[in-house]
Structures are given as structure tokens and as C-alpha cells.
Design a protein around this motif. Sequence first.
Motif, PDB file in Angstrom:
ATOM      1  N   TRP A   8      -7.596  10.207  -2.925  1.00 30.63           N
ATOM      2  CA  TRP A   8      -6.188  10.107  -2.539  1.00 30.63           C
ATOM      3  C   TRP A   8      -6.005   9.055  -1.446  1.00 30.63           C
ATOM      4  CZ3 TRP A   8      -1.564  11.140  -4.254  1.00 30.63           C
ATOM      5  CH2 TRP A   8      -1.399  12.113  -5.236  1.00 30.63           C
ATOM      6  N   ASN A  10      -7.860   6.485  -0.952  1.00 33.64           N
ATOM      7  CA  ASN A  10      -8.053   5.190  -1.599  1.00 33.64           C
ATOM      8  C   ASN A  10      -6.779   4.757  -2.330  1.00 33.64           C
ATOM      9  OD1 ASN A  10      -8.853   3.298  -3.847  1.00 33.64           O
ATOM     10  ND2 ASN A  10     -10.836   3.527  -2.876  1.00 33.64           N
ATOM     11  N   LEU A  11      -6.182   5.682  -3.072  1.00 32.52           N
ATOM     12  CA  LEU A  11      -4.972   5.371  -3.830  1.00 32.52           C
ATOM     13  C   LEU A  11      -3.821   4.967  -2.905  1.00 32.52           C
ATOM     14  CD1 LEU A  11      -3.080   5.349  -6.296  1.00 32.52           C
ATOM     15  CD2 LEU A  11      -2.839   7.831  -6.006  1.00 32.52           C
ATOM     16  N   LEU A  12      -3.565   5.781  -1.875  1.00 29.69           N
ATOM     17  CA  LEU A  12      -2.418   5.528  -1.004  1.00 29.69           C
ATOM     18  C   LEU A  12      -2.623   4.267  -0.165  1.00 29.69           C
ATOM     19  CD1 LEU A  12      -1.622   9.184   0.124  1.00 29.69           C
ATOM     20  CD2 LEU A  12      -0.511   7.829  -1.659  1.00 29.69           C
ATOM     21  N   ARG A  14      -4.532   1.711  -0.989  1.00 28.15           N
ATOM     22  CA  ARG A  14      -4.465   0.564  -1.902  1.00 28.15           C
ATOM     23  C   ARG A  14      -3.007   0.215  -2.203  1.00 28.15           C
ATOM     24  NH1 ARG A  14      -8.560  -1.421  -4.937  1.00 28.15           N
ATOM     25  NH2 ARG A  14      -9.767   0.466  -4.482  1.00 28.15           N
ATOM     26  N   TRP A  15      -2.195   1.227  -2.414  1.00 30.69           N
ATOM     27  CA  TRP A  15      -0.761   1.033  -2.655  1.00 30.69           C
ATOM     28  C   TRP A  15      -0.108   0.338  -1.459  1.00 30.69           C
ATOM     29  CZ3 TRP A  15       3.138   5.619  -3.688  1.00 30.69           C
ATOM     30  CH2 TRP A  15       4.301   5.099  -4.257  1.00 30.69           C
ATOM     31  N   LEU A  16      -0.380   0.875  -0.274  1.00 25.22           N
ATOM     32  CA  LEU A  16       0.177   0.284   0.946  1.00 25.22           C
ATOM     33  C   LEU A  16      -0.308  -1.152   1.137  1.00 25.22           C
ATOM     34  CD1 LEU A  16       1.693   0.491   3.666  1.00 25.22           C
ATOM     35  CD2 LEU A  16      -0.423   1.472   4.642  1.00 25.22           C
ATOM     36  N   HIS A  17      -1.579  -1.377   0.886  1.00 27.05           N
ATOM     37  CA  HIS A  17      -2.159  -2.706   1.088  1.00 27.05           C
ATOM     38  C   HIS A  17      -1.530  -3.730   0.147  1.00 27.05           C
ATOM     39  CE1 HIS A  17      -5.028  -5.668   2.303  1.00 27.05           C
ATOM     40  NE2 HIS A  17      -5.623  -5.731   1.124  1.00 27.05           N
ATOM     41  N   VAL A  18      -1.327  -3.353  -1.097  1.00 30.11           N
ATOM     42  CA  VAL A  18      -0.704  -4.268  -2.054  1.00 30.11           C
ATOM     43  C   VAL A  18       0.729  -4.586  -1.632  1.00 30.11           C
ATOM     44  CG1 VAL A  18       0.136  -4.480  -4.427  1.00 30.11           C
ATOM     45  CG2 VAL A  18      -2.167  -3.625  -4.000  1.00 30.11           C
ATOM     46  N   ILE A  19       1.467  -3.574  -1.188  1.00 28.74           N
ATOM     47  CA  ILE A  19       2.858  -3.788  -0.770  1.00 28.74           C
ATOM     48  C   ILE A  19       2.924  -4.747   0.413  1.00 28.74           C
ATOM     49  CG2 ILE A  19       4.878  -2.668   0.259  1.00 28.74           C
ATOM     50  CD1 ILE A  19       4.089  -0.148  -1.373  1.00 28.74           C
ATOM     51  N   SER A  93      -4.117  -2.125   6.831  1.00 30.31           N
ATOM     52  CA  SER A  93      -4.252  -1.315   5.618  1.00 30.31           C
ATOM     53  C   SER A  93      -5.473  -1.737   4.816  1.00 30.31           C
ATOM     54  CB  SER A  93      -2.988  -1.424   4.759  1.00 30.31           C
ATOM     55  OG  SER A  93      -2.757  -2.771   4.368  1.00 30.31           O
TER      56      SER A  93
END
Length: 399
Positions: A8, A10-12, A14-19, A93
Amino acid sequence: MESYLLDWANLLLRWLHVITAIAWIGSSFYFVFLDSSLTPAADPKLREEGVTGELWAVHGGGFYHPVKYGLAPPALPPHLHWFYWEAYSTWLSGFALFTVSYLWNAGTYLVDRSLMNWSPGAAVSVALSFLVVFWILYDAICQLFGQRRNGDAIVGALVLGLVCAASWLACHWFAGRAAFLLVGAMVATAMSANVFFWIIPGQRKVVKSIEAGEPPDPVHGWRGKQRSVHNTYFTLPVVFAMLSNHYGFLYTHPHNWVVLVLMMFAGAAIRQFFVLRHGWKLGRNRHPAPYAAVGVAVIAATLAWLAPDTSAAARVASAPADYPALQKVLEQRCYQCHGAQVQMKNVRLDSPAAVKQHAQAVFQQSVVARTMPLNNATQITDAERALIGRWFEGGAKVD
């Protein structure tokens, strides 16, 4: 539970980092485009105020007219927007994601004992030193050579050599997947450090001088522009390094550091094309197509170089691909992490029913993506991967 929570995180992250990365790279690309597309101000009043360039644009149903003051505007506006949290949040992030994905379980994800048989703590310390040492050396190169004659070319050549050396070391010291990410994180750290140590402090000094009624030192604008341009050339190489962990055929190659350098170089060359094309439209430079051609040629050459050996595949094509043959491969290469004692990611492969259940994942991870076994810790061969592929394509039978 720890593995579940890490997934979880990693997912969150990664999402934040991409944004945040989209926000930072987007603003960086826009301002490089803006600088490259400015034309002399048509209004004499603007020129008298110190405007060195302007641009008319249409977007979203409206017209925009940004102008650039070469050194300082006549007066500071009440609301001045600063671009820095995009850079800081991207690095924070990204570092958090790298920690969760690699540093937290360094013994599994960072260390490849066939390369370096060191402790997880030592591997983490050396990995973090890459971020610091690269920034120190890169910054020293910029300060020593940046203002000399042909300074941009000298700095570019030396930084390329520095990236090559770092890539060689990373790929000879760490697991290939982690090495690619580490080199990307290393360059991304330099990008954020450019903003933190030079661009924003320089802009603050300019603002302080204006508020005090003093003429700003032009070196701050020159240095900020220099580091900002460096950052835009770093973007495509860094993005490639960040995406590479999904493609095992890249980082598992015997000369993986060369693959990394070639693809990063291609990204920088292609970025050069997009930077110069705006000036070409205004007649300031020659058409930059040769840069794009070089980048595409390097990618094409790398693609051809990494192509699988079809003759080797033909030699093993006659090997049996039934379940007994597959079971021997799984027993030797996969049971350590997916057997009776350990079931990583809740996957167990030591029974026909379990193998049938996970057949698609086995094929995808070991043959298509080539990400398993992790870091190829069990030394699976290309012939064994081909056998798994023939078994799956033959119907994945277990009886």
C-alpha cells in the motif's frame, strides 16, 4: 501484514510521485518553451521597463501575453508565484518510494551477492552516497567550468562522463533493477538540489536587492538559467531510469550499464530536439532534426543489440515442455521463494494445482517481463525461460 502495508505504501507513494513529477516536469518544459519562444517586445513602453521578450499564445479559449524582464521589473507585484514545491515534493516522494521499495528490504532488492557480498547496511550506505557524491561532483563541474569559453560543451561532456562512471559502478555493485533506479534517483537528486541550492536562493537574492532599491547581480539570473536548462536535459533520462524496473531485459543484460547510458543519452538528444525546435521556428538556429535522428538511431541500435538470439532459441526448441520438465525448473529456480517454506506475495508453485492457478503470472514474470526470479538470484537460464514459454503457450498443462 508487513508485506501488505508495504504494498500500500508503494502504491500511494508511487501515485504521489507521478503526480508531483508531472507538475514539476510540466512547469520545466513550459518555461524552457517560453524562453525559447520569446521575441523582442513590440511595445516601446515594455522595452523601456526592461522587458527582453514577450509571447502571445492562445489556450483554453483565451489569449495569454507573458513577458520576461531581463533582470528586474520596475516594481515587485503584490503576489509573486514561486516554482519550487513541485521539485521538492517530487524528490521527497521519490526518496520515500525508493526507501519503501529498495532500502527497506535492501538484502532482497538492493543486494546481488553474485556482484557484491556485502551487508544490507553497507549497501544502503553506499547507495545513499551515490546521491550525495554525484551532486558534489556535478556542482563542482558547473562552478569550475560553467563560465569558461565553451563552458556548456565542457560541462556537458564532463557530466556525461560522470554519469557513465556512476552507471558502471552502480551496475557492478547493486542488483540491476536497483542500479537503474539508483542512477535515476542520483540525477533526480541533482535536479532538486539545483532548485534548492542555486535557483531559488538566487531568485530570493534578486528579490531582496529589488526590495532594497539596489541593482540585482545578473549572475543569479545566469546561474539560475544554467541549472534550469540542465534540469530539462536530465528529465527524459531520469524518466527512462524510473520506468526501467518494469523491463527485465534491460537491467538483466550482461552489459546493463551500457544499456542504461545509451538510453539516457538518447533521451537527452531527443530533448535537445524539442528545446531547439522553438528557436528554429524563429530563425535562431538550424533545424534540430539531427539531434532527434541521433536519439532515435541510438534507441534503434540498442534494440537491435538486445534482440534475443533466435539461433539459441531454435537449439532448445526441441526440449520437452511438459509439466515434468517444467517442474524441474520450478524446483531449482522458484521453490526457494514460492515453495512449502516461503510463499512470497502469497504465491506457491510446488503443486500442479498451484502452478495451474498462477500459470499466467509465471509466464508473464519469468518470460515476458523477465523480472523473476528477483535479481535472477537462482540463475535461471534463457533456455529455461524458453521452456516455460513453450509450456504456457502449449496450454499450460499439468497432467
